[in-house]
Design a protein around this motif. Sequence first.
Motif, PDB file in Angstrom:
ATOM      1  N   PRO A   1      -3.591  -8.628  15.510  1.00 10.31           N
ATOM      2  CA  PRO A   1      -3.791  -9.273  16.945  1.00 10.31           C
ATOM      3  C   PRO A   1      -3.776  -8.118  17.847  1.00 10.31           C
ATOM      4  O   PRO A   1      -3.526  -6.988  17.707  1.00 10.31           O
ATOM      5  CB  PRO A   1      -2.409  -9.983  17.224  1.00 10.31           C
ATOM      6  N   PRO A   2      -4.108  -8.294  19.135  1.00 15.65           N
ATOM      7  CA  PRO A   2      -4.356  -7.106  19.803  1.00 15.65           C
ATOM      8  C   PRO A   2      -2.835  -6.615  20.214  1.00 15.65           C
ATOM      9  O   PRO A   2      -1.890  -7.569  20.402  1.00 15.65           O
ATOM     10  CB  PRO A   2      -4.786  -7.814  21.535  1.00 15.65           C
ATOM     11  N   LEU A   3      -2.733  -5.465  19.976  1.00 17.90           N
ATOM     12  CA  LEU A   3      -1.562  -4.793  20.054  1.00 17.90           C
ATOM     13  C   LEU A   3      -0.572  -4.799  21.205  1.00 17.90           C
ATOM     14  O   LEU A   3       0.504  -5.038  21.252  1.00 17.90           O
ATOM     15  CB  LEU A   3      -1.236  -3.152  19.674  1.00 17.90           C
ATOM     16  N   ASN A   4      -1.241  -4.704  22.364  1.00 18.72           N
ATOM     17  CA  ASN A   4      -0.487  -4.944  23.916  1.00 18.72           C
ATOM     18  C   ASN A   4      -0.160  -6.217  24.072  1.00 18.72           C
ATOM     19  O   ASN A   4       1.083  -6.565  24.389  1.00 18.72           O
ATOM     20  CB  ASN A   4      -1.544  -4.462  24.919  1.00 18.72           C
ATOM     21  N   ALA A   5      -0.913  -7.292  23.417  1.00 22.84           N
ATOM     22  CA  ALA A   5      -0.506  -8.691  23.594  1.00 22.84           C
ATOM     23  C   ALA A   5       0.706  -8.833  22.614  1.00 22.84           C
ATOM     24  O   ALA A   5       1.581  -9.342  22.926  1.00 22.84           O
ATOM     25  CB  ALA A   5      -1.617  -9.450  23.088  1.00 22.84           C
ATOM     26  N   LEU A   6       0.645  -8.115  21.416  1.00 24.94           N
ATOM     27  CA  LEU A   6       1.975  -8.437  20.663  1.00 24.94           C
ATOM     28  C   LEU A   6       3.190  -7.962  21.317  1.00 24.94           C
ATOM     29  O   LEU A   6       4.233  -8.343  21.148  1.00 24.94           O
ATOM     30  CB  LEU A   6       1.642  -7.501  19.216  1.00 24.94           C
ATOM     31  N   ILE A   7       3.069  -6.688  21.786  1.00 27.29           N
ATOM     32  CA  ILE A   7       4.236  -6.054  22.393  1.00 27.29           C
ATOM     33  C   ILE A   7       4.853  -7.012  23.450  1.00 27.29           C
ATOM     34  O   ILE A   7       6.012  -7.311  23.603  1.00 27.29           O
ATOM     35  CB  ILE A   7       3.807  -4.857  22.745  1.00 27.29           C
TER      36      ILE A   7
END
Length: 299
Positions: free
Chosen positions: A5-11
Motif C-alpha cells: 500500500p502507499p507507505l505514507n498511508a500505512l504509517i
Amino acid sequence: MRSLPPLNALIAFEAVARTGSVASAAEELFVTSGAISRQLKALDEFFETSLFEKHGRGLALTPSGATYFQRISAHVEGIRQATRSMQGDELRPVVRLHSYTTFATRWLIPRLSRFQVTHPRIDVRLTTSSEWIDGIDCDATIRLGEGHWPGYETMPLVANVLVAVCSPKLIQKSRPIDEVWLHGQTLLEVTARPDDWTTWCLSAGFDPGAMERKRTFESSTLAYEAAQQGLGIVVAQEILVADELATERLIAPFDVRVDQGTETYYLVVPTGRRHRAGVRELRDALSAPQGIQATSGAR
C-alpha cells in the motif's frame, strides 16, 4: 493489484490505530489532522474496504482494520527501532536536569529551546519543583545559594537583583511615589522567599514593619501574575521579570535595586559527572554572565 500500500498511508494508519485518535497521530507525525484523514481514505481505497468506522465522536477499528493492525504493528515498530539504531538515537547522551519552576519557565526553558536546536542529539530531561529537594539525583541542577556545595562544580547563571514592581495601573500621576504611597498598597509575598520585602525595604530606607496589607502566594510565578493584574506590588528577582519590564506590563516605581551578590542561581554539577557527554555542552551553553566568576565546589 500492488503488493504494497502507499507507505505514507500505512504509517498514518498505524499511528492512528496505536494512539487511538487522528489528532494524536497528526501531532506525532508533524502533519495536520486533514492530512491524516486523507491518508486513511487512500488506504481504504487501496483495500477497497473501511479500516476505521465512526464511534461516537472518534474512530474505532473495523474487524478488518483490527486484523491488519495486529499483523503490521510489530513490523512498523521494527522499522522504527532499526531507524533509531541507524541514526544512533539509542546512544544519545541523556542529561537529567532539575530546576526551580519559576526559574525554569522564565529563564531556562527559552535557552533550552535554543540548545536543542544546536544540539539535537542531546536529550535534556527537565524536572521542576517550587522548592529545593535535598538528595535529588540528577546530572545537573539549578540551585539558589552562595555557590559553595562540597563535591559539586558550580557556575553562576545570572545576576540576582531584587526590585519592587507593580502594574502601571496602580500609579496615580497626582500622587507622589514615596513610602506613604507604598503603605497604601497591598504587598504580595512569596512563601519560599519570606525575606525579600524586608531586604528591599531596609535598602530603600523604609520601615518593613509598617506594611500591613499583604497577600501571600506559594510561588513567584503566581505573585508576578497577581502584580500584572494590579493586585499589589511585589519584590521580584529582576532577571525573572525582564520581559514584563521591557514591555511595561510591570514597572519599577522606586529606583531601588538590591544586588544579592554571590547569592544567585547556579548550575550545579556533581564533580564526577562534569565531563559526561551532554553535560559539558549544556554548561557551555548556559555560560556565566560577565563579571561573575565560576566557582569550584571543592572549596
